[in-house]
Design a protein around this motif. Structure first.
Motif, PDB file in Angstrom:
ATOM      1  N   ASN A  51      22.600  40.674 -11.538  1.00 51.95           N
ATOM      2  CA  ASN A  51      22.718  40.875 -12.271  1.00 51.95           C
ATOM      3  C   ASN A  51      22.776  39.695 -13.205  1.00 51.95           C
ATOM      4  O   ASN A  51      22.505  38.664 -13.972  1.00 51.95           O
ATOM      5  CB  ASN A  51      21.726  41.919 -12.839  1.00 51.95           C
ATOM      6  CG  ASN A  51      20.702  42.777 -12.506  1.00 51.95           C
ATOM      7  OD1 ASN A  51      20.253  42.808 -11.527  1.00 51.95           O
ATOM      8  ND2 ASN A  51      20.989  43.978 -13.016  1.00 51.95           N
ATOM      9  N   ILE A  52      24.016  39.730 -13.312  1.00 45.68           N
ATOM     10  CA  ILE A  52      25.030  38.631 -13.932  1.00 45.68           C
ATOM     11  C   ILE A  52      25.208  37.599 -14.040  1.00 45.68           C
ATOM     12  O   ILE A  52      24.386  37.175 -14.370  1.00 45.68           O
ATOM     13  CB  ILE A  52      26.368  39.103 -14.148  1.00 45.68           C
ATOM     14  CG1 ILE A  52      27.161  40.365 -15.231  1.00 45.68           C
ATOM     15  CG2 ILE A  52      26.932  37.767 -14.995  1.00 45.68           C
ATOM     16  CD1 ILE A  52      25.984  40.386 -16.770  1.00 45.68           C
ATOM     17  N   THR A  53      25.292  37.324 -12.005  1.00 45.22           N
ATOM     18  CA  THR A  53      24.690  35.933 -11.852  1.00 45.22           C
ATOM     19  C   THR A  53      23.111  35.251 -11.879  1.00 45.22           C
ATOM     20  O   THR A  53      23.070  34.402 -12.233  1.00 45.22           O
ATOM     21  CB  THR A  53      25.315  35.993  -9.701  1.00 45.22           C
ATOM     22  OG1 THR A  53      26.431  36.404  -9.764  1.00 45.22           O
ATOM     23  CG2 THR A  53      24.682  34.957  -8.685  1.00 45.22           C
ATOM     24  N   ILE A  54      22.413  36.487 -11.198  1.00 47.32           N
ATOM     25  CA  ILE A  54      21.666  35.602 -12.043  1.00 47.32           C
ATOM     26  C   ILE A  54      20.620  34.650 -13.533  1.00 47.32           C
ATOM     27  O   ILE A  54      19.775  34.081 -13.511  1.00 47.32           O
ATOM     28  CB  ILE A  54      20.377  37.056 -11.259  1.00 47.32           C
ATOM     29  CG1 ILE A  54      20.149  37.593 -10.343  1.00 47.32           C
ATOM     30  CG2 ILE A  54      18.727  36.482 -12.032  1.00 47.32           C
ATOM     31  CD1 ILE A  54      19.630  36.147  -9.712  1.00 47.32           C
ATOM     32  N   LEU A  55      21.108  36.055 -14.407  1.00 50.47           N
ATOM     33  CA  LEU A  55      20.484  35.266 -16.113  1.00 50.47           C
ATOM     34  C   LEU A  55      21.834  34.018 -16.017  1.00 50.47           C
ATOM     35  O   LEU A  55      21.735  33.473 -16.641  1.00 50.47           O
ATOM     36  CB  LEU A  55      21.852  36.439 -16.471  1.00 50.47           C
ATOM     37  CG  LEU A  55      21.065  38.043 -16.577  1.00 50.47           C
ATOM     38  CD1 LEU A  55      21.979  38.325 -17.812  1.00 50.47           C
ATOM     39  CD2 LEU A  55      19.623  37.745 -17.305  1.00 50.47           C
ATOM     40  N   LYS A  56      23.087  34.175 -15.393  1.00 48.54           N
ATOM     41  CA  LYS A  56      23.692  32.700 -15.641  1.00 48.54           C
ATOM     42  C   LYS A  56      23.302  32.009 -14.535  1.00 48.54           C
ATOM     43  O   LYS A  56      22.384  30.429 -15.409  1.00 48.54           O
ATOM     44  CB  LYS A  56      25.555  32.807 -15.445  1.00 48.54           C
ATOM     45  CG  LYS A  56      25.925  31.678 -15.355  1.00 48.54           C
ATOM     46  CD  LYS A  56      27.909  31.821 -15.190  1.00 48.54           C
ATOM     47  CE  LYS A  56      27.984  30.592 -15.712  1.00 48.54           C
ATOM     48  NZ  LYS A  56      27.481  29.413 -15.801  1.00 48.54           N
ATOM     49  N   GLY A  57      22.621  32.095 -13.495  1.00 46.94           N
ATOM     50  CA  GLY A  57      21.978  30.726 -12.719  1.00 46.94           C
ATOM     51  C   GLY A  57      20.602  30.482 -12.915  1.00 46.94           C
ATOM     52  O   GLY A  57      20.482  29.611 -13.256  1.00 46.94           O
ATOM     53  N   GLN A  58      20.098  31.027 -13.854  1.00 47.02           N
ATOM     54  CA  GLN A  58      18.564  30.598 -13.990  1.00 47.02           C
ATOM     55  C   GLN A  58      18.723  30.035 -15.606  1.00 47.02           C
ATOM     56  O   GLN A  58      18.140  28.735 -16.028  1.00 47.02           O
ATOM     57  CB  GLN A  58      18.090  32.466 -14.749  1.00 47.02           C
ATOM     58  CG  GLN A  58      17.074  33.167 -13.158  1.00 47.02           C
ATOM     59  CD  GLN A  58      16.479  31.940 -12.747  1.00 47.02           C
ATOM     60  OE1 GLN A  58      15.410  30.937 -12.950  1.00 47.02           O
ATOM     61  NE2 GLN A  58      16.712  31.729 -11.087  1.00 47.02           N
TER      62      GLN A  58
END
Length: 1148
Positions: free
Chosen positions: A1083-1090
């Protein structure tokens, strides 16, 4: 026809003619009259003239072409091994039955028009997906395009040139895009003629890319000059080249001391002149061509000529001479590249040379250069144009354009990467480190010689980690060698002197010296003294900071040597302590004994022993035997020299996470590392965020073969030890990979592998969360001066080359595609084939070009070139081929076109133009995962609508750009500058004034009609307005969404430290806790990536608007207004008269 022939011969040199193919028309065209031709039968017909290429762009049937190229991927082949052969081939030799190119090469519009008058077989694609084969030709008056057979009356089976509005290349009309045979049509063989008041299209497919280029070039020339075309041909044809060649010839005659130029020049002088322009051509070939022409001259005019021309009988002991006409003809044969001529005429406003504005368009639109002005173009012309007239008038001829495209400026490798260009202030564990295995060996592992040159060569190549295996030697002097083998030893002090001298020749960043210590205490004292006296102040001995979670950076450790080895524990107060011995060669020794125990023949030799051990290895390689490490006494003073790279044994990832210090590193046996990469890829990546990992080759690689470094790099392993002495695919990848940061030996790992909390699985076979995939478009156009494979002298003078384009990276990216074989042509084979690759993790991807010689027995290696994706320069580039051992092959190159674009989702390619407008219903949104921890899940749920909104903003903008691009009639590779420039060719009204103009006074240029518009242009205007609205939405809304996503990410990270205790309170145990931790990282990766992708979308919008602005000015499509000036795009590298450094990345 006769009139055309007379004009042509009067206008140009004798080299500008094309001969018709010999007669037969064995195929009856009657059989196709009024009936749709099968999608197959793309083989070359007897009626097609010699203008067609060596082999067709398509397979013998379009159905088979589609299954081969689109639906059935080519399986991965084994890598090139030392002899360069490609093992495991299941393919039979490719044979081409097509006619070969004419000896005369296309280099002028006259050549193209002559060929069009003779005619070609082309396939016509209809909106109902039916395909008709017809014979197309220009009428003798050059006023109309005709075809036969046809159901229409002969006066209707024609399109007048006056009604043609545009000639469009590729599959870029609605008919092509919606056709059921879209996938089976080669992009390079397709073209369309837009004509009439209703902008109808005639969509055609040629049998080869060269035939398509001939038609496109000739039609565009005739459209531009209309009824004056013949006059233009007569007045301008090749005048720059002819004037320059005459000058060259006269200079050579003067140096030969010939009073009369008509007498000619000596053969050797003529050969040298040809080689000065094309140094790759052999003198023997040029001489043979001159002698052929001289034999023709002698047969025509007799052996002696005393008629005042000065040409004497060669039998009178005179040196053979070359006339001016012969020189021009041979120059044309050996120094003309048709593929570059076709490129030149795409941008030339007069079809014979580029002026400063034409060159400016090319540099900006195709080569991706920024800060380009007419002064920039003029400087390039002054540097590359060979003719005095061209330099004075600011014209770049075909020869000047060829000179520019083959210069260092147009190499595929981005020269920004020739120097250190990455952040070098990150912790040492955040970098890949160029590493050598058993550096002292220069051949195999068992009997190969040892030599100091191994260290010198590796260090000069940018290696930053070398190995030193130290054993007791004679005369109390430690030696360096591999234990348990027959390799001769080297004196330790000699090895250290070489390391000290060459450590920082290629790089200033720290050098790691891996010490494998097998010495007695007595010789350890000698070893310690050598380290101190020889390496002196370069040796880094400061103790590590217990509080630091990470190692120092390469920048902080410049010009320092770090020792990696065993260290005695803190409890030892005496002179020495007992530690476990590192012995990577012990496994090889044990296996040698096992292979030979109980049955060695009395006469057995070392070779038999090696062969037996290799057979034994095949059985046990997957499960390396567990060897109990020996214990030995370690001198405390020697132990104190090891500070930042202390060797420890690996137990498992949980143990390392709890107890391993940042300055401790584990060495992994290749087999163990590969197993961990397969079983626990995520854990391996997380382990390498904090700690250095070294992977050494299986000791049973006795032949010094190499493992694939990509298999370990994808897990984040920093130190992958390679046998530098062994050439082949694996060393090609390693050498190319470390070129991307100035060859300093350190390459920053992808951000997703460095972030404290991030999710990345090394074995992913899909898109990477938080990373935007890229589409890599590669067109292999041609090759130049391809040598014969080594040891293939029996084949004669020719090769049958083909090219593999390989992608190396994470498993989702690994693939390869190949061109067709070009028979008997190593000088300038024309491939003209395009490939598309989806790259899911661009930061870890590499592209490799391999050229092979097609042969019945086994395809032989000709040359290769590997390059990281990050180092690719866009546009038309030359690729310098390298030998198997890494040396550049003289003058051997590939000519390619490269483009990187954003991935667009939605349907088959021919349906994308429709599906992108359906947008949200079928759109895939990246989902967040539930942890099972209520408090944390509530925080992440707040982000879901924001992520959907961010995805919609970005995709709406990119899809609107894609629709506008399609209406502009350009390929998916094109940028907005190319779209606007293409639009400029079709917006002219009846009186020549543009029907559409851009108002550039606003930040978002507006497209304004200048009168009544046809329907197709009204659609262009409305689509452009939709694109601007979508772009505005990105700029106006992105900041707010971006900040809210980051706020949610920050709030979620507050739970990171106490996540395990929260999971326990929720009743989660065992694997459920692990899954919750993994979901949190996801989830953290998705947030930062988006959030990052949203920022990139904003930069993309700004770049797009700059490109529209600059293209409107360049294409004369801007309204006169206040404050209109050229905007300098900062995202593309460029050059100007000001010494302004180029900047990577779009500027806000």
């Amino acid at each position: 026809m006769a009139e055309f022939g007379e004009n042509k011969s009067a206008a140009g040199p004798p080299v500008a003619g094309w001969k018709a193919a010999s007669g037969g028309t064995g195929m009856s065209l009657e059989t196709h009259r009024g009936e749709p031709v099968s999608n197959g039968n793309c083989s070359v017909s007897d009626t097609v003239k010699k203008v067609q290429n060596e082999s067709s762009c398509e397979s013998p049937t379009w159905e088979s072409a589609g299954s081969d190229s689109a639906t059935k991927p080519i399986p991965r082949r084994s890598s090139l091994i030392k002899d360069g052969s490609r093992a495991g081939r299941e393919r039979k030799k490719t044979v081409s039955f097509s006619s070969s190119l004419s000896e005369k090469k296309i280099s002028s519009a006259a050549d193209c028009i002559h060929s069009m008058v003779e005619g070609s077989e082309l396939k016509k694609v209809r909106p109902n997906s039916r395909v008709y084969q017809r014979y197309y030709l220009l009428d003798a008056g050059l006023q109309a395009l005709c075809w036969e057979p046809s159901k229409k009356e002969s006066d209707k089976a024609r399109i007048s040139l006056a009604s043609m509005r545009e000639v469009r290349t590729g599959r870029n009309t609605e008919t092509f895009r919606t056709s059921g045979v879209y996938e089976q049509i080669s992009e390079d063989c397709a073209f369309s003629i837009i004509y009439g008041e209703m902008y109808e299209s005639l969509d055609l497919v040629a049998n080869s890319a060269e035939v398509a280029n001939i038609w496109v070039t000739g039609l565009r020339y005739l459209m531009q000059y209309g009824k004056h075309a013949l006059d233009m041909l007569a007045s301008s044809q090749d005048s720059l080249r002819l004037g320059w060649l005459e000058q060259l010839f006269c200079s050579a005659a003067d140096s030969d001391k010939h009073e009369d130029v008509e007498e000619g020049i000596c053969l050797q002088s003529a050969v040298k002149l040809i080689q000065s322009v094309n140094p790759g051509v052999s003198s023997g070939k040029v001489e043979r061509r001159f002698k052929e022409l001289q034999r023709v001259r002698e047969r025509t005019c007799g052996p002696t000529l005393d008629n005042g021309s000065g040409v004497k009988d060669h039998s009178e002991n005179k040196r053979p001479t070359v006339t001016k006409q012969e020189f021009i003809e041979v120059f044309h044969d050996f120094c003309t590249r048709p593929e570059i001529y076709f490129l030149l005429v795409q941008f030339s406003s007069n079809k014979e040379f580029l002026d400063t504005k034409d060159l400016m368009k090319f540099l900006e639109a195709e080569q991706g250069m920024a800060q380009v002005s007419e002064e920039t173009s003029l400087k390039l012309i002054q540097s590359h144009e060979p003719s005095e007239e061209g330099r004075q008038q600011g014209y770049l001829s075909l020869d000047g354009f060829t000179s520019y495209l083959t210069s260092a400026e147009c190499r595929l490798f981005d020269r920004e990467h020739d120097t250190v260009c990455q952040d070098m202030s990150q912790p040492l564990s955040h970098y890949y480190i160029n590493s050598s295995h058993n550096t002292y060996l220069i051949e195999d592992q068992f009997r190969g010689p040892s030599d100091i040159s191994g260290y010198i060569r590796a260090l000069k190549m940018g290696c930053r980690c070398v190995e030193v295996d130290v054993w007791d030697g004679p005369d109390e002097e430690p030696v360096v060698c591999t234990g348990h083998t027959l390799s001769p030893p080297l004196a330790l002090h000699c090895v250290l002197e070489a390391i000290g001298k060459f450590a920082f020749v290629a790089s200033e960043y720290p050098l790691i010296v891996c010490i494998e210590n097998h010495c007695s205490l007595r010789q350890q004292k000698v070893m310690m003294q050598h380290f101190k006296t020889i390496l002196g102040e370069k040796l880094y001995t400061d103790p590590p900071d217990e509080e630091e979670l990470y190692l120092p950076s390469p920048h902080a450790l410049r010009h320092r040597i770090l020792l990696k080895g065993k260290k005695s524990g803190p409890g030892w107060e005496g002179e020495d302590g007992e530690v476990s011995e590192e012995d990577e060669g012990a496994e090889m020794c044990q296996r040698m004994k096992a292979a030979n125990s109980g049955g060695a023949a009395p006469g057995g030799n070392e070779k038999d022993m090696v062969q037996k051990s290799v057979s034994f290895t095949a059985v046990t390689q997957c499960n390396p035997p567990h060897l109990t490490p020996k214990r030995f006494q370690l001198l405390k003073e020697l132990s104190d020299l090891v500070t930042l790279c202390c060797s420890v044994c690996f137990i498992d990832f949980p143990t390392s996470s709890k107890s391993q210090k940042s300055w401790e590193l584990c060495s992994f046996h290749e087999s163990l590392a590969v197993r961990l990469a397969g079983e626990s890829p995520g854990d391996f990546v997380n382990h390498n965020k904090h700690f250095l990992s070294r992977v050494y080759p299986n000791p049973m690689r006795i032949d010094s073969s190499n493992m694939n470094p990509q298999d370990l790099w994808k897990c984040g392993c920093q130190i992958v030890s390679m046998n530098f002495q062994t050439a082949g695919l694996m060393m090609d990848l390693n050498t190319a990979w470390f070129r991307q940061n100035g060859n300093c030996g350190y390459v920053l790992r992808p951000a997703i592998m460095r972030q404290e909390v991030s999710y990345f699985s090394a074995d992913t076979r899909d898109t990477v969360p938080g990373v935007s995939p890229q589409l890599l478009h590669v067109k292999v156009i041609s090759g130049q001066n391809l040598p014969k494979p080594r040891g293939s002298g029996a084949k004669g003078y020719v090769v049958d080359p083909y090219v593999f384009v390989e992608i190396h990276g994470i498993p989702a990216d690994c693939t390869e595609r190949r061109t067709r074989t070009i028979t008997q042509n190593g000088d300038n084979p024309i491939f003209d084939e395009s490939f598309e690759f989806q790259i899911n993790l661009p930061e870890l991807a590499m592209v490799r070009f391999v050229v092979l010689d097609d042969d019945f027995i086994g395809d032989e290696f000709i040359g290769q070139y590997a390059i990281p994706l990050e180092c690719l320069q866009p546009g038309y580039r030359h690729v310098p081929l390298q030998s198997l051992t890494g040396e550049e092959l003289p003058h051997a190159k590939l000519f390619v076109h490269v483009a990187l674009t954003n991935r667009r989702g939605g349907g088959k390619p021919h349906k994308r133009g429709l599906s992108v407008r359906k947008a949200r219903k079928g759109r895939d949104y990246t989902a967040l995962r539930d942890l099972g921890v209520r408090a944390v899940d509530e925080v992440f749920k707040m982000a879901s609508p924001l992520l959907r909104e961010a995805t919609d903003l970005k995709e709406n903008m990119q899809n609107s750009v894609a629709v506008f691009r399609e209406l502009c009639g350009v390929s998916a590779v094109a940028n907005l500058m190319q779209c606007v420039l293409a639009l400029g060719s079709r917006v002219a009204g009846p009186d020549g004034t543009p029907l559409l103009l851009f108002d550039l006074r606003d930040h978002y240029p507006t497209l304004e009609p200048q009168g009544p518009l046809p329907d197709v242009l009204r659609r262009v205007v409305s689509t452009y307005e939709m694109m601007v609205q979508a772009s505005k939405a990105v700029i106006e809304l992105s900041d707010g969404i971006y900040n809210r996503i980051l706020h949610i990410q920050t709030t979620a990270m507050e739970f990171h430290e106490k996540l395990q205790s929260l999971a326990a309170k929720e009743g989660l145990k065992g694997r459920k806790v692990s899954r919750a931790l993994e979901s949190f990282s996801w989830n953290i990766t998705i947030l930062k990536g988006q959030a990052d992708l949203l920022k990139h979308a904003m930069a993309e919008v700004q770049e797009n608007m700059k490109q529209v602005h600059d293209a409107a000015l360049t294409g004369n499509l801007s309204k006169e207004g206040v404050g209109v000036r050229r905007v300098r795009s900062q995202s593309r590298r460029g050059q100007d008269d000001k010494p302004t450094p180029s900047v990577r990345g779009a500027t806000a």
